[in-house]
Motif scaffolding. Sequence first.
Motif, PDB file in Angstrom:
ATOM      1  N   ILE A 318     145.977 -37.646 104.145  1.00 47.41           N
ATOM      2  CA  ILE A 318     146.778 -38.403 103.179  1.00 47.41           C
ATOM      3  C   ILE A 318     147.512 -39.520 103.925  1.00 47.41           C
ATOM      4  O   ILE A 318     148.176 -39.282 104.933  1.00 47.41           O
ATOM      5  N   ALA A 319     147.395 -40.727 103.419  1.00 43.19           N
ATOM      6  CA  ALA A 319     148.056 -41.869 104.058  1.00 43.19           C
ATOM      7  C   ALA A 319     149.565 -41.759 103.913  1.00 43.19           C
ATOM      8  O   ALA A 319     150.071 -41.325 102.869  1.00 43.19           O
ATOM      9  N   LEU A 320     150.264 -42.164 104.966  1.00 41.43           N
ATOM     10  CA  LEU A 320     151.729 -42.156 104.900  1.00 41.43           C
ATOM     11  C   LEU A 320     152.216 -43.269 103.984  1.00 41.43           C
ATOM     12  O   LEU A 320     151.688 -44.386 103.986  1.00 41.43           O
ATOM     13  N   GLU A 321     153.244 -42.966 103.211  1.00 40.56           N
ATOM     14  CA  GLU A 321     153.852 -43.984 102.364  1.00 40.56           C
ATOM     15  C   GLU A 321     154.672 -44.936 103.240  1.00 40.56           C
ATOM     16  O   GLU A 321     155.138 -44.557 104.327  1.00 40.56           O
ATOM     17  N   ALA A 322     154.832 -46.151 102.746  1.00 47.06           N
ATOM     18  CA  ALA A 322     155.560 -47.154 103.527  1.00 47.06           C
ATOM     19  C   ALA A 322     156.973 -46.683 103.846  1.00 47.06           C
ATOM     20  O   ALA A 322     157.485 -46.933 104.962  1.00 47.06           O
ATOM     21  N   GLU A 323     157.615 -45.998 102.896  1.00 47.75           N
ATOM     22  CA  GLU A 323     158.981 -45.517 103.132  1.00 47.75           C
ATOM     23  C   GLU A 323     159.026 -44.497 104.258  1.00 47.75           C
ATOM     24  O   GLU A 323     159.991 -44.446 105.040  1.00 47.75           O
ATOM     25  N   THR A 324     157.977 -43.668 104.351  1.00 51.43           N
ATOM     26  CA  THR A 324     157.936 -42.658 105.406  1.00 51.43           C
ATOM     27  C   THR A 324     157.767 -43.315 106.767  1.00 51.43           C
ATOM     28  O   THR A 324     158.458 -42.972 107.746  1.00 51.43           O
ATOM     29  N   GLU A 325     156.847 -44.272 106.830  1.00 46.33           N
ATOM     30  CA  GLU A 325     156.634 -44.978 108.091  1.00 46.33           C
ATOM     31  C   GLU A 325     157.907 -45.708 108.532  1.00 46.33           C
ATOM     32  O   GLU A 325     158.282 -45.681 109.713  1.00 46.33           O
ATOM     33  N   ALA A 326     158.568 -46.355 107.575  1.00 44.83           N
ATOM     34  CA  ALA A 326     159.778 -47.116 107.900  1.00 44.83           C
ATOM     35  C   ALA A 326     160.876 -46.201 108.417  1.00 44.83           C
ATOM     36  O   ALA A 326     161.604 -46.549 109.365  1.00 44.83           O
ATOM     37  N   LEU A 327     161.015 -45.017 107.828  1.00 45.62           N
ATOM     38  CA  LEU A 327     162.057 -44.087 108.257  1.00 45.62           C
ATOM     39  C   LEU A 327     161.802 -43.604 109.679  1.00 45.62           C
ATOM     40  O   LEU A 327     162.721 -43.537 110.509  1.00 45.62           O
ATOM     41  N   VAL A 328     160.550 -43.253 109.964  1.00 43.93           N
ATOM     42  CA  VAL A 328     160.227 -42.770 111.307  1.00 43.93           C
ATOM     43  C   VAL A 328     160.453 -43.871 112.342  1.00 43.93           C
ATOM     44  O   VAL A 328     161.003 -43.635 113.432  1.00 43.93           O
ATOM     45  N   GLU A 329     160.049 -45.085 112.002  1.00 44.65           N
ATOM     46  CA  GLU A 329     160.253 -46.200 112.937  1.00 44.65           C
ATOM     47  C   GLU A 329     161.731 -46.484 113.149  1.00 44.65           C
ATOM     48  O   GLU A 329     162.154 -46.883 114.243  1.00 44.65           O
ATOM     49  N   GLU A 330     162.533 -46.275 112.111  1.00 46.69           N
ATOM     50  CA  GLU A 330     163.976 -46.495 112.239  1.00 46.69           C
ATOM     51  C   GLU A 330     164.615 -45.471 113.161  1.00 46.69           C
ATOM     52  O   GLU A 330     165.459 -45.824 114.018  1.00 46.69           O
ATOM     53  N   LEU A 331     164.227 -44.222 113.008  1.00 41.14           N
ATOM     54  CA  LEU A 331     164.844 -43.154 113.790  1.00 41.14           C
ATOM     55  C   LEU A 331     164.195 -42.980 115.157  1.00 41.14           C
ATOM     56  O   LEU A 331     164.848 -42.530 116.106  1.00 41.14           O
ATOM     57  N   LEU A 332     162.915 -43.327 115.240  1.00 39.29           N
ATOM     58  CA  LEU A 332     162.185 -43.247 116.503  1.00 39.29           C
ATOM     59  C   LEU A 332     161.494 -44.576 116.740  1.00 39.29           C
ATOM     60  O   LEU A 332     160.337 -44.763 116.358  1.00 39.29           O
ATOM     61  N   PRO A 333     162.175 -45.527 117.334  1.00 38.13           N
ATOM     62  CA  PRO A 333     161.592 -46.858 117.538  1.00 38.13           C
ATOM     63  C   PRO A 333     160.273 -46.834 118.290  1.00 38.13           C
ATOM     64  O   PRO A 333     159.452 -47.735 118.150  1.00 38.13           O
ATOM     65  N   ASP A 334     160.055 -45.778 119.069  1.00 39.50           N
ATOM     66  CA  ASP A 334     158.782 -45.661 119.795  1.00 39.50           C
ATOM     67  C   ASP A 334     157.705 -45.281 118.787  1.00 39.50           C
ATOM     68  O   ASP A 334     157.579 -44.130 118.367  1.00 39.50           O
ATOM     69  N   THR A 335     156.920 -46.235 118.337  1.00 39.54           N
ATOM     70  CA  THR A 335     155.917 -45.994 117.284  1.00 39.54           C
ATOM     71  C   THR A 335     154.819 -45.030 117.715  1.00 39.54           C
ATOM     72  O   THR A 335     154.068 -44.552 116.891  1.00 39.54           O
ATOM     73  N   SER A 336     154.721 -44.790 119.030  1.00 40.96           N
ATOM     74  CA  SER A 336     153.705 -43.822 119.457  1.00 40.96           C
ATOM     75  C   SER A 336     154.012 -42.428 118.961  1.00 40.96           C
ATOM     76  O   SER A 336     153.168 -41.544 119.001  1.00 40.96           O
ATOM     77  N   SER A 337     155.250 -42.222 118.476  1.00 39.90           N
ATOM     78  CA  SER A 337     155.623 -40.907 117.942  1.00 39.90           C
ATOM     79  C   SER A 337     155.124 -40.711 116.518  1.00 39.90           C
ATOM     80  O   SER A 337     155.232 -39.623 115.977  1.00 39.90           O
ATOM     81  N   MET A 338     154.602 -41.787 115.902  1.00 38.98           N
ATOM     82  CA  MET A 338     154.135 -41.681 114.524  1.00 38.98           C
ATOM     83  C   MET A 338     152.938 -40.755 114.450  1.00 38.98           C
ATOM     84  O   MET A 338     151.964 -40.918 115.203  1.00 38.98           O
ATOM     85  N   PRO A 339     152.948 -39.748 113.580  1.00 39.21           N
ATOM     86  CA  PRO A 339     151.837 -38.825 113.471  1.00 39.21           C
ATOM     87  C   PRO A 339     150.645 -39.486 112.817  1.00 39.21           C
ATOM     88  O   PRO A 339     150.789 -40.424 112.030  1.00 39.21           O
ATOM     89  N   SER A 340     149.487 -39.021 113.156  1.00 42.05           N
ATOM     90  CA  SER A 340     148.267 -39.522 112.501  1.00 42.05           C
ATOM     91  C   SER A 340     147.950 -38.647 111.316  1.00 42.05           C
ATOM     92  O   SER A 340     147.937 -37.424 111.409  1.00 42.05           O
TER      93      SER A 340
END
Length: 342
Positions: A318-340
Amino acid sequence: MSSEDERQFARAVIARVLESHARSEITAGRTPPDQSEEAELAYGIHAALYGVGLDDEGSDVMLDLEAAGGIVSIGGDSTAAGEVAAALAIQCATSPWSGDVQVTAADLPEGLDEVGDDRIRLVTGLGGELDRFEQEIGALRADVLTGRMSRHGRVTSHVLVAGSEPDDAVAQRLASLVGAGRQALAEEVVCDWDVVCTLLQRSRRASTPRDETDALSRALGLVRGEAFTAVPEGRYGWVARDDMPRTMSRVLVDAAKRLCDLNDDDPGRAASAAQAGLLICPGSQPLWRELIRASYAENGPAGIHRTLDQMSTALQGIALEAETEALVEELLPDTSSMPSSG
């Protein structure tokens, strides 16, 4: 009352019942029926609604046999009562809206079964018929208890009309059949969903945040997982065609989000609220975002990483919603932490 008058009266009854049903569904937090579901409901609302004459003011008197709540007894002169019973049997078998009603008539004039189509049958006594009905009701009860009934399958209604007063034994059996045929649960029998709806209604009427929080917490405490996922194969087949699982999920997700809002100053409780909602709807990204915020507030980046691992598993494919991606990037600026999620 002419046939057209009867049809207009029946349409008015249907409209009132459907409107009342829609209001009750909304009040209980459920989705009101759509057009196709209303048509299904309307089919049986007036299947046993018949005219029985005029009152002293000249108004038509209509009788709904299915809503009568028991045996309908015709009093007065025995000859006149027999004529009314015969007329009622004919109406049941010939009215344009009762195509699924089957009539069994006892102690009524010969030739009555020649009126209309094959929906009326004459018998000499009710004893043998009651044996047959009791067997059918027993089988129906077994199907209900084992979940084999179709939710929307039309069940044929049976009307028994007797031209003479039955003896006590037959009357008692008739009364038992009327009660058994309704398949109603006793008032003291309550299912979890009933309790959830009651608690959610209580939360909306709460006068303080504390009372609202308590009611919502108790409602969500009844959630054990996704609706109907543990049902054995072949049971409750109507669930696949019914809106109930989706309605339950939507209502409880909303309740969980509200409980998160009420506990925005307590990340532990907010996390618990989000987790309870995710039990019934693991794919709800709004709740995952609530859990991410609570995890970050309680345990910092380490808490987010654990939550992201859980979310990645739940949202696989399931694709991440834009709001979810934005929240993770806000709290964890290191985008490599974004789950696939692919």
